[in-house]
Design a protein around this motif. Structure first.
Motif, short mmCIF file in Angstrom:
data_model
loop_
_atom_site.label_atom_id
_atom_site.label_comp_id
_atom_site.label_asym_id
_atom_site.label_seq_id
_atom_site.Cartn_x
_atom_site.Cartn_y
_atom_site.Cartn_z
N GLY A 274 0.81 -1.21 0.00
CA GLY A 274 0.00 0.00 0.00
C GLY A 274 0.84 1.26 0.00
O GLY A 274 0.33 2.35 -0.20
N GLY A 275 2.13 1.13 0.24
CA GLY A 275 3.04 2.28 0.25
C GLY A 275 4.45 1.76 0.38
O GLY A 275 4.66 0.58 0.70
N PRO A 276 5.44 2.62 0.14
CA PRO A 276 6.82 2.16 0.16
C PRO A 276 7.28 1.70 1.54
O PRO A 276 6.94 2.33 2.54
CB PRO A 276 7.62 3.39 -0.27
N GLN A 295 5.16 -9.27 0.64
CA GLN A 295 4.78 -7.92 0.23
C GLN A 295 3.95 -7.98 -1.05
O GLN A 295 4.23 -8.80 -1.94
CB GLN A 295 6.02 -7.06 -0.06
N ILE A 296 2.96 -7.14 -1.11
CA ILE A 296 2.16 -7.02 -2.32
C ILE A 296 2.20 -5.59 -2.81
O ILE A 296 2.14 -4.64 -2.03
CB ILE A 296 0.69 -7.43 -2.02
N GLY A 298 -0.07 -3.44 -5.38
CA GLY A 298 -1.28 -3.44 -6.20
C GLY A 298 -1.90 -2.07 -6.14
O GLY A 298 -1.34 -1.14 -5.55
N GLN A 299 -3.03 -1.90 -6.74
CA GLN A 299 -3.80 -0.66 -6.60
C GLN A 299 -5.26 -1.01 -6.82
O GLN A 299 -5.58 -2.10 -7.32
CB GLN A 299 -3.30 0.43 -7.54
N GLY A 300 -6.14 -0.11 -6.46
CA GLY A 300 -7.58 -0.37 -6.61
C GLY A 300 -7.90 -0.91 -8.00
O GLY A 300 -8.72 -1.82 -8.16
N VAL A 329 9.57 -4.31 -5.15
CA VAL A 329 8.22 -4.74 -4.75
C VAL A 329 7.96 -6.16 -5.26
O VAL A 329 6.81 -6.59 -5.37
CB VAL A 329 7.12 -3.76 -5.23
N ASP A 387 2.36 4.62 -11.72
CA ASP A 387 3.57 4.42 -10.92
C ASP A 387 4.76 4.26 -11.85
O ASP A 387 4.67 3.62 -12.90
CB ASP A 387 3.45 3.14 -10.07
N LEU A 399 10.00 0.28 -7.64
CA LEU A 399 9.26 1.51 -7.87
C LEU A 399 10.20 2.68 -7.58
O LEU A 399 10.77 2.76 -6.48
CB LEU A 399 8.02 1.58 -6.98
N ASN A 413 -3.76 7.10 0.74
CA ASN A 413 -3.39 8.03 -0.34
C ASN A 413 -4.05 9.38 -0.15
O ASN A 413 -5.24 9.45 0.14
CB ASN A 413 -3.88 7.49 -1.69
P1 AMP Z 1 -4.66 2.28 -3.75
O1 AMP Z 1 -5.30 2.31 -5.09
O2 AMP Z 1 -5.27 3.21 -2.77
O3 AMP Z 1 -4.53 0.89 -3.24
O4 AMP Z 1 -3.14 2.85 -3.93
C1 AMP Z 1 -2.29 2.21 -4.79
C2 AMP Z 1 -0.95 2.91 -4.87
O5 AMP Z 1 -0.19 2.72 -3.66
C3 AMP Z 1 -0.10 2.28 -5.95
O6 AMP Z 1 -0.40 2.79 -7.23
C4 AMP Z 1 1.31 2.61 -5.48
O7 AMP Z 1 1.63 3.95 -5.81
C5 AMP Z 1 1.20 2.52 -3.96
N1 AMP Z 1 1.61 1.17 -3.51
C6 AMP Z 1 0.83 0.08 -3.35
N2 AMP Z 1 1.55 -0.98 -2.92
C7 AMP Z 1 2.83 -0.55 -2.79
C8 AMP Z 1 4.05 -1.17 -2.39
N3 AMP Z 1 4.10 -2.45 -2.00
N4 AMP Z 1 5.16 -0.40 -2.39
C9 AMP Z 1 5.12 0.90 -2.77
N5 AMP Z 1 4.00 1.55 -3.15
C10 AMP Z 1 2.86 0.83 -3.18
#
Ligand code: AMP
Length: 509
Positions: A274-276, A295-296, A298-300, A329, A387, A399, A413
């Protein structure tokens, strides 16, 4: 192929196995949950809802969330999980955009939902899940499940966009099933005795973990606090076994740094993302809790599924590229295509930085009623994640930058444009630009660079105070700037675009 069939199947295979718990207390086994869901679905239909209608869920983590989600699907409806801390005006925008006739609200969000409903023409009912009206839904006579096509919508996930307005990511029943297939192939196995403990918001990342656990007739455990509390989690770890937990990097850091001396016995797997994540932080986590991390990334738009760093990779200390792997990642999920492309959508060679693009069955159907944004993001058949990153010779993705300006604070976010648009509504502001500043606890915090109008400069302190009040009136608390910096003018390039890189440099001066 309604995904709610997975509950029926779990009830057939393991009727007595715990399905839903609140803390240590089991509320339903699978047979009981299936009965409750088929009755509640009928209760929703009795309110006048028809297949395809969207139902807003505005809840902190609560057992009713899982009951509702399954009932919504059973009735052929679409779930719209919404962040529980949004401001009524933000809620109203989502209710209206999704066209929700019904909102199910946690008692703590009820007043905000009622205010928002008053501004949203489509909302006919707001039901408090702590009140009798919610329990009455399950008094209806059970109904048969409404069948759905694979591409029919199951979940409308509102994410903010670069335009500053939230967009509804359309996830179908097939998308969610594909997501679970990927999970089992590459992340972890789940047994019927296992459970997922929802310490992160179920309206977002953690909510997706309900599904692989349902597929294996395992239990969904909702902490009684409804949120993240290290002591409570350790206590649950002593009671439950085979625990999986999703944790944003901020949560994981808090768990690792907790002074509570507890081995977290029942913990099987923490999936972080979900973040770095900083390398030092994951190393500290491995040192404290052992080989339990995956670690995963992904994004919505590609839920839970773009790349994965497996447990095995985390343990492969002797590999010459171990440090690089840990900083990445991970590798693309099997069966999912992940490429790095340039601005012309040409695939870039290894190690070159470009936009991460994804193709596969897990990728969203598009954005709800937003054909322009859908066409732009899904152009040429590829999901453009926004990304930036690079793939190496072993297939690991690193990333380099998030979708440039996105701020991630406490795993959530925050889109600068959204904050900027709110600030620009204030008469004291002539120009504004919002950036993220590194913060030891939250990852980043929001900083606003503002150019004040002359009258506001007379009493600057008062003006900034007024801006904070203005933000509190328009958006969720966590999004508002924690710092203001007043400038005479914003740095801009020759075409008039604000240079955020220069602003970020000012933060360090
Ligand atoms: P969301 O759609 O709210 O789940 O946000 C997704 C965004 O969070 C991604 O496009 C990435 O920019 C960031 N993100 C998700 N997972 C990671 C991760 N494992 N490492 C770094 N950034 C991530």
């Amino acid at each position: 192929m309604n995904i709610a069939h997975w509950l029926v199947s779990a009830a057939q295979r393991h009727p007595q196995a715990p399905a839903l718990a609140w803390g240590r207390t089991v509320l339903h086994n699978h047979a009981g949950l299936a009965r409750q869901v088929s009755a509640m679905a009928a209760g929703l239909v009795n309110l006048g809802l028809k297949p395809g209608d969207r139902v807003g869920l505005v809840m902190r983590n609560h057992p009713a969330y899982w009951e509702s989600l399954l009932s919504i699907w059973h009735a052929g409806l679409v779930a719209v999980p919404i962040h529980s801390q949004l401001h009524p005006k933000e809620l109203a925008y989502i209710f209206a955009d999704a066209g929700t006739p019904l909102v199910l609200a946690h008692p703590s969000t009820l007043s905000a939902c009622e205010q928002a409903a008053a501004l949203s023409p489509t909302v006919r009912h707001v039901i408090d899940v702590g009140a009798a009206a919610y329990r009455q839904l399950a008094q209806a006579s059970p109904m048969a499940m409404v069948e759905r096509a694979p591409s029919d919508l199951a979940w409308l996930f509102y994410t903010s966009g670069t335009t500053g307005r939230p967009k509804g990511v359309m996830l179908s029943h097939l998308n969610l099933m594909a997501m679970c297939g990927h999970y089992f192939a590459d992340v972890d196995t789940i047994a019927v005795q296992d459970c997922v403990v929802h310490a992160a918001p179920m309206s977002h990342g953690s909510g997706l973990y309900t599904l692989p656990h349902l597929a294996q007739a395992a239990c969904n455990v909702v902490p009684e606090s409804g949120g993240f509390d290290a002591q409570e989690l350790f206590d649950l770890g002593a009671h439950w076994s085979g625990i999986t937990m999703f944790a944003a990097p901020t949560m994981l850091k808090r768990l690792v740094e907790s002074p509570i001396d507890d081995p977290f016995t029942g913990l099987k797997t923490i999936v972080y993302g979900g973040g770095p994540m900083y390398v030092a932080d994951i190393e500290a986590a491995l040192a404290r809790f052992g080989p339990r991390f995956a670690q995963i990334y992904g994004q919505g738009e590609s839920p839970m599924t773009i790349t994965v760093s497996t447990k095995a990779m985390h343990q492969d200390h002797h590999h010459p590229r171990h440090a690089m792997r840990l900083a990445s990642v991970g590798r693309p999920f099997q069966g999912l295509e992940v490429k790095v492309m340039d601005a012309q959508d040409q695939v870039l060679p290894l190690d070159e930085i470009g936009e991460v693009c994804v193709r596969g069955q897990v990728v969203m159907q598009g954005y709800w009623q937003n054909p322009n944004a859908s066409a732009q993001t899904l152009r040429n058949g590829w999901l453009h994640t926004g990304d930036m990153g690079s793939l190496d010779e072993e297939g690991y993705l690193t990333l380099k930058d998030r979708s440039k300006d996105l701020i991630i604070s406490g795993g959530t976010n925050i889109y600068p444009r959204e904050v900027e648009e709110v600030l620009l509504l204030h008469p004291d502001i002539s120009e504004v630009s919002v950036v993220g500043q590194a913060h030891p606890e939250w990852g980043e915090e929001v900083v606003a660079f503002v150019v004040l109008r002359p009258h506001a400069l007379v009493d600057q302190a008062q003006a900034l105070h007024a801006l904070d009040a203005h933000c509190l009136d328009h958006m969720a608390r966590f999004k508002r700037p924690k710092q203001y910096r007043v400038l005479q003018q914003l740095p801009k390039n020759e075409t008039g675009k604000v240079l955020k890189t220069e602003l970020r440099q000012l933060l360090n001066v």
